[in-house]
Design a protein around this motif. Structure first.
Motif, short mmCIF file in Angstrom:
data_model
loop_
_atom_site.label_atom_id
_atom_site.label_comp_id
_atom_site.label_asym_id
_atom_site.label_seq_id
_atom_site.Cartn_x
_atom_site.Cartn_y
_atom_site.Cartn_z
N VAL A 289 35.64 52.88 38.48
CA VAL A 289 36.00 51.37 39.12
C VAL A 289 35.66 50.32 37.91
CG1 VAL A 289 35.06 49.30 40.57
CG2 VAL A 289 35.48 51.70 41.59
N LYS A 290 34.67 50.80 37.18
CA LYS A 290 34.20 50.06 35.95
C LYS A 290 35.19 49.80 34.87
CE LYS A 290 30.55 48.99 32.84
NZ LYS A 290 29.30 49.41 32.28
N ALA A 291 36.02 51.39 34.79
CA ALA A 291 36.96 51.14 33.65
C ALA A 291 38.15 50.46 34.25
CB ALA A 291 37.21 52.72 33.61
N TYR A 292 38.57 50.53 35.48
CA TYR A 292 39.50 50.00 36.07
C TYR A 292 39.34 48.32 35.97
CZ TYR A 292 42.68 48.15 39.67
OH TYR A 292 43.88 47.53 40.33
N GLU A 293 38.04 47.85 36.18
CA GLU A 293 38.07 46.37 36.10
C GLU A 293 38.05 46.21 34.62
OE1 GLU A 293 34.31 46.06 37.92
OE2 GLU A 293 35.39 45.90 39.96
N GLU A 294 37.74 46.74 33.62
CA GLU A 294 37.79 46.44 32.25
C GLU A 294 39.18 46.65 31.77
OE1 GLU A 294 34.94 49.00 30.57
OE2 GLU A 294 33.25 47.70 31.09
N GLY A 295 40.09 47.27 32.27
CA GLY A 295 41.56 47.45 32.05
C GLY A 295 41.75 48.66 31.45
N LYS A 296 40.91 49.56 31.34
CA LYS A 296 40.93 50.88 30.66
C LYS A 296 41.61 52.01 31.21
CE LYS A 296 37.00 49.78 27.90
NZ LYS A 296 35.67 50.25 27.51
N LEU A 297 41.73 51.90 32.77
CA LEU A 297 42.16 53.10 33.50
C LEU A 297 43.72 52.94 33.81
CD1 LEU A 297 41.23 55.33 35.05
CD2 LEU A 297 40.94 54.08 37.11
N GLY A 298 44.00 51.70 34.01
CA GLY A 298 45.62 51.55 34.15
C GLY A 298 46.05 50.30 33.68
N GLN A 299 47.50 50.24 33.81
CA GLN A 299 48.24 48.93 33.18
C GLN A 299 47.76 48.13 34.11
OE1 GLN A 299 49.36 51.70 34.58
NE2 GLN A 299 51.35 51.27 36.27
N GLU A 300 47.32 47.85 35.12
CA GLU A 300 46.74 46.73 35.99
C GLU A 300 45.61 46.33 35.50
OE1 GLU A 300 47.22 47.25 40.22
OE2 GLU A 300 48.77 48.73 39.80
N MET A 301 45.28 45.10 35.45
CA MET A 301 44.08 44.57 34.88
C MET A 301 43.61 43.41 35.84
SD MET A 301 42.91 43.51 31.08
CE MET A 301 41.06 42.67 30.82
N VAL A 302 42.29 43.68 36.26
CA VAL A 302 41.60 42.39 37.25
C VAL A 302 41.39 41.61 36.49
CG1 VAL A 302 39.81 42.25 38.82
CG2 VAL A 302 40.99 44.58 38.65
N SER A 303 41.70 40.18 36.79
CA SER A 303 41.39 38.99 35.79
C SER A 303 40.64 38.01 36.52
CB SER A 303 42.30 38.43 35.01
OG SER A 303 43.30 37.93 35.94
N SER A 304 39.66 37.48 35.96
CA SER A 304 39.03 36.37 36.73
C SER A 304 39.65 35.10 36.56
CB SER A 304 37.55 36.54 36.27
OG SER A 304 37.56 36.02 34.69
N PRO A 305 39.81 34.36 37.40
CA PRO A 305 40.34 33.37 37.57
C PRO A 305 39.66 32.19 36.56
CG PRO A 305 39.47 33.33 39.64
CD PRO A 305 39.21 34.67 38.93
N SER A 306 40.51 31.40 35.96
CA SER A 306 40.02 30.37 35.08
C SER A 306 39.46 28.95 35.88
CB SER A 306 41.08 29.80 34.04
OG SER A 306 42.26 29.12 34.98
N SER A 307 38.68 28.27 35.44
CA SER A 307 37.89 27.31 36.08
C SER A 307 39.10 26.09 36.33
CB SER A 307 36.99 26.55 35.07
OG SER A 307 37.59 26.09 33.74
N ALA A 308 39.88 26.13 35.83
CA ALA A 308 41.27 25.26 36.01
C ALA A 308 41.84 25.48 37.47
CB ALA A 308 42.24 24.85 35.09
#
Length: 98
Positions: free
Chosen positions: A42-61
């Motif tokens: 899960v940690k690797a997935y959230e960092e984008g290392k596991l797959g092509q999909e990357m979990v990104s945090s939304p910007s303040s705007a």
């Protein structure tokens, strides 16, 4: 114990299920895996290392825009609830006058 090599697809399936369920230990038991292994995936997935999909945090705007949209939708919903209540009151008054 013998080490097993898991495919990327299997890892993604386990990670997505763990994120959906919210209980990594439960998912680990279901697939007969170590909870620590699922946590690492899960940690690797959230960092984008596991797959092509990357979990990104939304910007303040984007957060601000979503908050404004949320407020507008709440106002709209409140107006609709008020309108429904008024119409129900009118129906009750009409039936009483007949």
């Amino acid at each position: 114990m013998k080490r097993r090599k898991h495919s990327k697809e299997f890892k993604l399936q386990v990670v997505k299920e763990a994120l959906e369920v919210g209980n990594k230990a439960l998912v680990a038991r279901r697939y007969e895996l170590s909870p620590n292994l699922v946590q690492r995936w899960v940690k690797a997935y959230e960092e984008g290392k596991l797959g092509q999909e990357m979990v990104s945090s939304p910007s303040s705007a984007e957060i601000k825009r979503l908050e404004e949209e949320n407020e507008q939708l709440k106002k709209l919903l409140g107006e609709k609830d008020l309108e429904i209540e008024i119409l129900r009151d009118l129906i009750k008054k009409r039936t009483l006058t007949y």
